[in-house]
Scaffold this active site. Structure first.
Site, PDB file in Angstrom:
ATOM      1  N   HIS A   1      25.281 -33.551  21.411  1.00 25.25           N
ATOM      2  CA  HIS A   1      24.847 -34.486  20.374  1.00 25.25           C
ATOM      3  C   HIS A   1      25.520 -35.849  20.505  1.00 25.25           C
ATOM      4  O   HIS A   1      26.162 -36.339  19.593  1.00 25.25           O
ATOM      5  CB  HIS A   1      25.102 -33.904  18.976  1.00 25.25           C
ATOM      6  CG  HIS A   1      24.397 -32.609  18.718  1.00 25.25           C
ATOM      7  ND1 HIS A   1      24.472 -31.957  17.500  1.00 25.25           N
ATOM      8  CD2 HIS A   1      23.603 -31.845  19.508  1.00 25.25           C
ATOM      9  CE1 HIS A   1      23.760 -30.840  17.559  1.00 25.25           C
ATOM     10  NE2 HIS A   1      23.231 -30.756  18.771  1.00 25.25           N
TER      11      HIS A   1
ATOM     12  N   GLU B   1      12.619 -35.130  14.270  1.00 24.08           N
ATOM     13  CA  GLU B   1      12.106 -36.160  13.360  1.00 24.08           C
ATOM     14  C   GLU B   1      11.751 -37.459  14.071  1.00 24.08           C
ATOM     15  O   GLU B   1      12.383 -37.839  15.045  1.00 24.08           O
ATOM     16  CB  GLU B   1      13.157 -36.477  12.287  1.00 24.08           C
ATOM     17  CG  GLU B   1      13.454 -35.318  11.366  1.00 24.08           C
ATOM     18  CD  GLU B   1      14.466 -35.658  10.277  1.00 24.08           C
ATOM     19  OE1 GLU B   1      14.752 -34.782   9.449  1.00 24.08           O
ATOM     20  OE2 GLU B   1      14.963 -36.811  10.256  1.00 24.08           O
TER      21      GLU B   1
ATOM     22  N   TYR C   1      19.465 -40.332   5.953  1.00 24.06           N
ATOM     23  CA  TYR C   1      18.348 -39.537   6.473  1.00 24.06           C
ATOM     24  C   TYR C   1      18.560 -38.035   6.311  1.00 24.06           C
ATOM     25  O   TYR C   1      17.753 -37.246   6.787  1.00 24.06           O
ATOM     26  CB  TYR C   1      18.053 -39.945   7.926  1.00 24.06           C
ATOM     27  CG  TYR C   1      17.433 -41.327   7.950  1.00 24.06           C
ATOM     28  CD1 TYR C   1      16.063 -41.499   7.853  1.00 24.06           C
ATOM     29  CD2 TYR C   1      18.236 -42.462   7.944  1.00 24.06           C
ATOM     30  CE1 TYR C   1      15.499 -42.762   7.791  1.00 24.06           C
ATOM     31  CE2 TYR C   1      17.689 -43.733   7.886  1.00 24.06           C
ATOM     32  CZ  TYR C   1      16.315 -43.872   7.809  1.00 24.06           C
ATOM     33  OH  TYR C   1      15.766 -45.124   7.726  1.00 24.06           O
TER      34      TYR C   1
ATOM     35  N   TYR D   1      19.996 -22.027  14.830  1.00 29.70           N
ATOM     36  CA  TYR D   1      19.468 -21.494  16.082  1.00 29.70           C
ATOM     37  C   TYR D   1      19.339 -19.970  16.046  1.00 29.70           C
ATOM     38  O   TYR D   1      18.524 -19.393  16.764  1.00 29.70           O
ATOM     39  CB  TYR D   1      20.345 -21.935  17.254  1.00 29.70           C
ATOM     40  CG  TYR D   1      20.210 -23.418  17.558  1.00 29.70           C
ATOM     41  CD1 TYR D   1      19.033 -23.931  18.077  1.00 29.70           C
ATOM     42  CD2 TYR D   1      21.259 -24.297  17.309  1.00 29.70           C
ATOM     43  CE1 TYR D   1      18.890 -25.281  18.343  1.00 29.70           C
ATOM     44  CE2 TYR D   1      21.135 -25.654  17.573  1.00 29.70           C
ATOM     45  CZ  TYR D   1      19.955 -26.142  18.088  1.00 29.70           C
ATOM     46  OH  TYR D   1      19.819 -27.477  18.339  1.00 29.70           O
TER      47      TYR D   1
END
Length: 237
Positions: free
Chosen positions: A20, A111, A121, A132
């Site tokens: 990430h 998104e 957000y 997961y």
């Protein structure tokens, strides 16, 4: 010939995690540079404006902080933060007055967002995805004070790379977004209007995981495929 550091996180906010990263960059037409930093696998940090993780940041092109950044005067906040609650934006582009981002969800909930100043957000408080393992991540898909995506993909397509098409080689596509998918190995053409999602179509399929895409000055579309490890050029038939 030279280089200059425009932004650097504080030493205490570095992590050895291997996921990430965000890592996308775009420029608007008013002298700003935007860049994404993912949550680095520490999801709650996306809601914390005292750390850079899970945010989209904005600087001027000399590295200074714009005076109208939403948290520029907030004590202990990263003054570069432009939006927060972003999990892992791996697509970022300025088009027709808007900053668009594509963002990885977990299991579902990828998104497409229009990034605006000071907006939350939602990650990880709200999401259309699940853990997961398949268990519930959050019972909420919306909440007051948190933005809804312009569109979302469930199941996840593993979004990666984003650009706006400019040119007349492909008739009628000027201003459309181009978005890649790692999971489904496809390239998508996304129609928007007035900052809202309208529709999408698949342009390329099953040639490899789409890592990045750009529209060239010749009007052709260039796509980075990993797996086969190559760049392909798309032109009209």
């Amino acid at each position: 010939t030279r280089e200059q550091v425009l932004f650097q996180a504080k030493d205490e906010h570095y992590t050895k995690g291997g996921r990430h990263f965000g890592s996308r960059i775009t420029f608007d037409d008013a002298g700003h540079v935007f860049f994404s930093i993912g949550d680095r696998g520490k999801q709650d940090m996306a809601q914390d404006i005292t750390v850079p993780n899970g945010k989209i940041h904005r600087l001027t092109r000399d590295g200074s902080i714009p005076a109208d950044n939403p948290f520029a005067k907030r004590e202990n906040a990263y003054a570069s933060i432009y939006s927060y609650g972003n999990r892992n934006p791996q697509g970022l582009v300025f088009a027709d007055g808007n900053v668009w981002a594509t963002e990885h969800g977990p299991r579902g909930g990828d998104e497409l967002n229009v990034i605006k100043s000071g907006i939350n957000y939602g990650w990880p408080v709200i999401s259309y995805g699940r853990n997961y393992s398949g268990t519930e991540l959050t019972p909420y898909t919306q909440m007051d004070g948190m933005a809804q995506p312009a569109s979302q993909w469930t199941p996840s397509i593993a979004v990666c790379g984003l650009d706006v098409y400019r040119g007349d080689l492909f008739k009628g596509w000027d201003g459309y977004l181009l978005s890649g998918s790692l999971k489904y190995e496809d390239l998508r053409l996304i129609k928007t209007a007035d900052g809202e999602y309208v529709s999408e179509a698949i342009l390329l399929k099953d040639k490899g995981r789409v890592r990045d895409v750009t529209a060239g000055p010749d009007g052709a579309i260039y796509v980075v495929l990993n797996g086969p490890g190559k760049i392909v050029r798309l032109t009209p038939k």
